[in-house]
Design a protein around this motif. Structure first.
Motif, PDB file in Angstrom:
ATOM      1  N   GLU A 153     -85.731  37.468 -91.885  1.00  0.00           N
ATOM      2  CA  GLU A 153     -85.059  38.844 -93.000  1.00  0.00           C
ATOM      3  C   GLU A 153     -84.713  39.891 -92.013  1.00  0.00           C
ATOM      4  O   GLU A 153     -83.286  40.054 -92.747  1.00  0.00           O
ATOM      5  N   GLY A 154     -85.010  39.957 -91.449  1.00  0.00           N
ATOM      6  CA  GLY A 154     -84.510  40.650 -90.663  1.00  0.00           C
ATOM      7  C   GLY A 154     -82.803  40.469 -90.388  1.00  0.00           C
ATOM      8  O   GLY A 154     -82.469  41.472 -90.072  1.00  0.00           O
ATOM      9  N   ARG A 155     -82.552  39.477 -89.199  1.00  0.00           N
ATOM     10  CA  ARG A 155     -81.945  38.992 -88.954  1.00  0.00           C
ATOM     11  C   ARG A 155     -80.651  39.103 -90.414  1.00  0.00           C
ATOM     12  O   ARG A 155     -79.407  39.076 -89.839  1.00  0.00           O
ATOM     13  N   GLU A 156     -80.997  38.632 -91.817  1.00  0.00           N
ATOM     14  CA  GLU A 156     -80.607  38.894 -92.719  1.00  0.00           C
ATOM     15  C   GLU A 156     -80.251  39.787 -93.344  1.00  0.00           C
ATOM     16  O   GLU A 156     -78.924  40.663 -93.888  1.00  0.00           O
ATOM     17  N   ALA A 157     -81.075  41.510 -92.778  1.00  0.00           N
ATOM     18  CA  ALA A 157     -80.683  42.247 -93.238  1.00  0.00           C
ATOM     19  C   ALA A 157     -79.665  42.326 -92.079  1.00  0.00           C
ATOM     20  O   ALA A 157     -78.834  43.909 -92.927  1.00  0.00           O
ATOM     21  N   VAL A 158     -79.718  42.710 -90.932  1.00  0.00           N
ATOM     22  CA  VAL A 158     -78.149  43.127 -89.852  1.00  0.00           C
ATOM     23  C   VAL A 158     -77.479  42.810 -90.364  1.00  0.00           C
ATOM     24  O   VAL A 158     -76.296  43.238 -90.581  1.00  0.00           O
ATOM     25  N   ALA A 159     -77.059  41.496 -90.926  1.00  0.00           N
ATOM     26  CA  ALA A 159     -76.037  40.361 -91.553  1.00  0.00           C
ATOM     27  C   ALA A 159     -74.900  41.069 -92.932  1.00  0.00           C
ATOM     28  O   ALA A 159     -74.534  41.487 -92.829  1.00  0.00           O
ATOM     29  N   ARG A 160     -76.307  41.386 -93.404  1.00  0.00           N
ATOM     30  CA  ARG A 160     -75.850  42.421 -94.572  1.00  0.00           C
ATOM     31  C   ARG A 160     -75.206  43.932 -94.215  1.00  0.00           C
ATOM     32  O   ARG A 160     -74.271  44.371 -94.770  1.00  0.00           O
ATOM     33  N   ASP A 161     -75.435  44.529 -92.875  1.00  0.00           N
ATOM     34  CA  ASP A 161     -75.411  45.704 -92.718  1.00  0.00           C
ATOM     35  C   ASP A 161     -74.356  45.989 -92.782  1.00  0.00           C
ATOM     36  O   ASP A 161     -72.681  46.397 -92.187  1.00  0.00           O
ATOM     37  N   VAL A 162     -74.298  44.900 -91.516  1.00  0.00           N
ATOM     38  CA  VAL A 162     -72.564  44.656 -90.941  1.00  0.00           C
ATOM     39  C   VAL A 162     -72.014  44.320 -91.694  1.00  0.00           C
ATOM     40  O   VAL A 162     -70.302  44.511 -92.234  1.00  0.00           O
ATOM     41  N   HIS A 163     -71.924  43.429 -92.585  1.00  0.00           N
ATOM     42  CA  HIS A 163     -70.732  42.825 -93.732  1.00  0.00           C
ATOM     43  C   HIS A 163     -70.635  44.085 -94.479  1.00  0.00           C
ATOM     44  O   HIS A 163     -69.161  44.570 -94.822  1.00  0.00           O
ATOM     45  N   ASP A 164     -71.413  44.837 -95.445  1.00  0.00           N
ATOM     46  CA  ASP A 164     -71.053  46.018 -96.073  1.00  0.00           C
ATOM     47  C   ASP A 164     -70.355  46.930 -95.071  1.00  0.00           C
ATOM     48  O   ASP A 164     -69.282  47.472 -95.777  1.00  0.00           O
ATOM     49  N   LEU A 165     -70.357  47.433 -93.963  1.00  0.00           N
ATOM     50  CA  LEU A 165     -70.198  48.283 -93.067  1.00  0.00           C
ATOM     51  C   LEU A 165     -68.556  48.158 -92.274  1.00  0.00           C
ATOM     52  O   LEU A 165     -67.622  48.761 -92.520  1.00  0.00           O
ATOM     53  N   VAL A 166     -68.143  46.912 -92.118  1.00  0.00           N
ATOM     54  CA  VAL A 166     -67.430  46.546 -91.650  1.00  0.00           C
ATOM     55  C   VAL A 166     -66.493  46.202 -92.975  1.00  0.00           C
ATOM     56  O   VAL A 166     -65.280  46.543 -92.310  1.00  0.00           O
ATOM     57  N   GLY A 167     -67.182  45.653 -93.540  1.00  0.00           N
ATOM     58  CA  GLY A 167     -66.738  45.143 -94.822  1.00  0.00           C
ATOM     59  C   GLY A 167     -66.223  46.459 -95.449  1.00  0.00           C
ATOM     60  O   GLY A 167     -64.554  46.533 -96.209  1.00  0.00           O
ATOM     61  N   HIS A 168     -66.183  47.449 -95.881  1.00  0.00           N
ATOM     62  CA  HIS A 168     -65.822  48.566 -96.833  1.00  0.00           C
ATOM     63  C   HIS A 168     -64.902  49.069 -95.271  1.00  0.00           C
ATOM     64  O   HIS A 168     -63.494  49.401 -95.443  1.00  0.00           O
ATOM     65  N   SER A 169     -65.253  49.725 -94.282  1.00  0.00           N
ATOM     66  CA  SER A 169     -65.008  50.794 -93.176  1.00  0.00           C
ATOM     67  C   SER A 169     -63.289  49.415 -93.215  1.00  0.00           C
ATOM     68  O   SER A 169     -61.993  50.903 -93.186  1.00  0.00           O
ATOM     69  N   LEU A 170     -62.932  48.372 -92.698  1.00  0.00           N
ATOM     70  CA  LEU A 170     -61.506  47.682 -92.828  1.00  0.00           C
ATOM     71  C   LEU A 170     -60.542  47.634 -94.461  1.00  0.00           C
ATOM     72  O   LEU A 170     -59.698  47.848 -94.245  1.00  0.00           O
ATOM     73  N   THR A 171     -61.129  47.508 -95.332  1.00  0.00           N
ATOM     74  CA  THR A 171     -60.338  47.795 -96.467  1.00  0.00           C
ATOM     75  C   THR A 171     -60.159  49.315 -96.224  1.00  0.00           C
ATOM     76  O   THR A 171     -58.389  49.349 -96.622  1.00  0.00           O
ATOM     77  N   VAL A 172     -60.808  50.304 -96.023  1.00  0.00           N
ATOM     78  CA  VAL A 172     -59.972  51.684 -96.137  1.00  0.00           C
ATOM     79  C   VAL A 172     -59.345  51.599 -95.293  1.00  0.00           C
ATOM     80  O   VAL A 172     -58.248  52.391 -95.388  1.00  0.00           O
ATOM     81  N   VAL A 173     -59.202  50.711 -93.667  1.00  0.00           N
ATOM     82  CA  VAL A 173     -58.491  51.144 -92.858  1.00  0.00           C
ATOM     83  C   VAL A 173     -57.041  50.695 -93.076  1.00  0.00           C
ATOM     84  O   VAL A 173     -55.982  50.856 -93.056  1.00  0.00           O
ATOM     85  N   LYS A 174     -57.430  49.108 -94.178  1.00  0.00           N
ATOM     86  CA  LYS A 174     -55.962  48.349 -93.965  1.00  0.00           C
ATOM     87  C   LYS A 174     -55.377  49.282 -95.695  1.00  0.00           C
ATOM     88  O   LYS A 174     -54.241  49.320 -95.269  1.00  0.00           O
ATOM     89  N   LEU A 175     -55.666  49.835 -96.001  1.00  0.00           N
ATOM     90  CA  LEU A 175     -55.398  50.691 -96.725  1.00  0.00           C
ATOM     91  C   LEU A 175     -53.964  52.097 -96.555  1.00  0.00           C
ATOM     92  O   LEU A 175     -53.026  52.498 -97.294  1.00  0.00           O
ATOM     93  N   LYS A 176     -55.439  52.841 -95.615  1.00  0.00           N
ATOM     94  CA  LYS A 176     -54.564  53.498 -94.811  1.00  0.00           C
ATOM     95  C   LYS A 176     -53.677  53.390 -94.034  1.00  0.00           C
ATOM     96  O   LYS A 176     -51.962  53.918 -94.108  1.00  0.00           O
TER      97      LYS A 176
END
Length: 372
Positions: A193-216
């Motif tokens: 569960e801890g690994r899944e939580a880390v995977a979710r954290d990284v997915h949410d964080l990186v996905g959001h950041s890359l989306t904003v970076v792409k737009l900018k």
């Protein structure tokens, strides 16, 4: 007796000795009161003087080996039951049997009083096979003494005690083993569960950041000729977002990342503004508890990412009330399918003690709601 040694060993090494670890050997010593029977038998023995002396020496040696074995297993991780016993435990077990056997010429059937100690040592300090074999042998030996020796009836009580002890040891050790297996399974599950939580954290964080970076980046390219200064500002934002994402991933993997809802609201407002989307906030972030705010932060991040990627919305409304957090956009609307983003938000909400509802908005768009 010795089945919990492994867990206590780590605390001992860290210097956090409990009273049980320091004084638990006293319990082993208390049970030695049952050796009063061979002591009385030695005092009243009519055997040769040499056998009587041997009996006393063997009795004292038995006590020393038993208590030392108990202390070793309890305080130093001697093993048994849940992990392989150390060689010294087999030596102690053999020594106890030899000591008990040496008292037979002087005390006769009184030597049966040693069997409960030998049985318990095998059950809690050795292997499961040793438990079964030792229990069976002790019962057979006691039955033989009771039914095939002249004074055997005297030891009927000892036979009852040994049979009862065999049952108690079997039930107790079975429960200990199953408890240990459940603990290991729980640890494996928690790790997963801890690994899944880390995977979710990284997915949410990186996905959001890359989306904003792409737009900018797209905006900076368009502004490069017409408005170089604003283009530079967008590039500076991209640099800042990239650094923030890298730091966030590192902190997430370390398990120490937390985002305040107020900070997340500001970050998402800036990201949406870059895409010409207006964000309105209704309510106060302080209305939610710290735990609810953490869940709301992640849901807001993912909802904002979805708006930027899929919705073509012009306005996003965030509503905050006691026990309720909502993100509403006026975009294309919710199709009903659940991708990784929605599943991630649902898992976040569940983990935070809430429930997530994603539906089409009343006037179109998508309505994301978390309730606690």
């Amino acid at each position: 007796m010795m089945g919990e040694a492994a867990g206590r060993t780590r605390r001992r090494k860290s210097g956090a000795e409990s009273p049980w670890e320091r004084f638990g050997w006293i319990m082993a010593a208390v049970w030695l009161v049952f050796l009063a029977y061979p002591v009385i038998a030695l005092v009243q023995s009519n055997a040769a003087q040499g056998w009587i002396i041997t009996g006393w020496i063997a009795l004292c040696a038995f006590i020393i080996v038993y208590v030392a074995g108990f202390i070793h297993g309890m305080s130093f991780g001697g093993g048994g039951l849940t992990k392989p016993p150390m060689p010294i435990q087999w030596v102690a077990f053999g020594g106890m049997i030899v000591c008990a056997a040496l008292t037979v010429p002087s005390v006769g059937g009184g030597a049966l009083s040693f069997l409960p100690f030998i049985m318990s040592f095998a059950s809690y300090g050795l292997t499961r096979l040793a438990h079964w074999l030792t229990s069976a042998v002790c019962i057979v030996v006691t039955v033989a003494v009771v039914f095939f020796t002249p004074a055997g009836a005297t030891y009927l009580t000892v036979l009852a005690i040994i049979v009862l002890l065999a049952v108690v040891n079997t039930v107790s050790t079975t429960l200990i083993i199953r408890s240990d297996e459940a603990e290991r399974l729980g640890l494996e599950l928690a790790t997963s569960e801890g690994r899944e939580a880390v995977a979710r954290d990284v997915h949410d964080l990186v996905g959001h950041s890359l989306t904003v970076v792409k737009l900018k980046a797209q905006l900076a390219r368009k502004l490069m000729d017409s408005d170089p200064e604003r283009a530079k500002a967008e590039l500076a934002d991209i640099e800042s977002l990239t650094a923030e994402a890298i730091a966030g991933v590192r902190a997430t993997v370390a398990g120490v990342r937390s985002a305040a809802l107020t900070e997340q609201l500001a970050s998402c407002r800036d990201a949406l503004r870059s895409a010409d989307v207006t964000m309105r906030v209704e309510g106060d972030a302080a209305t939610l508890s710290p735990a609810q705010s953490l869940t709301a932060s992640w849901v807001l991040r993912e909802a904002t990412t979805n708006v930027l990627r899929h919705s073509a919305a012009k306005t996003v409304t965030v509503r905050i009330a006691a026990g309720v957090f909502e993100v509403i956009d006026d975009g294309r609307g919710f199709s009903g399918g659940e991708g990784n983003g929605v599943r991630g938000m649902r898992e976040r909400a569940t983990t935070g003690g809430g429930a997530l509802l994603v539906r089409a908005g009343v006037a179109g768009g998508t309505h994301v709601e978390v309730t606690w």
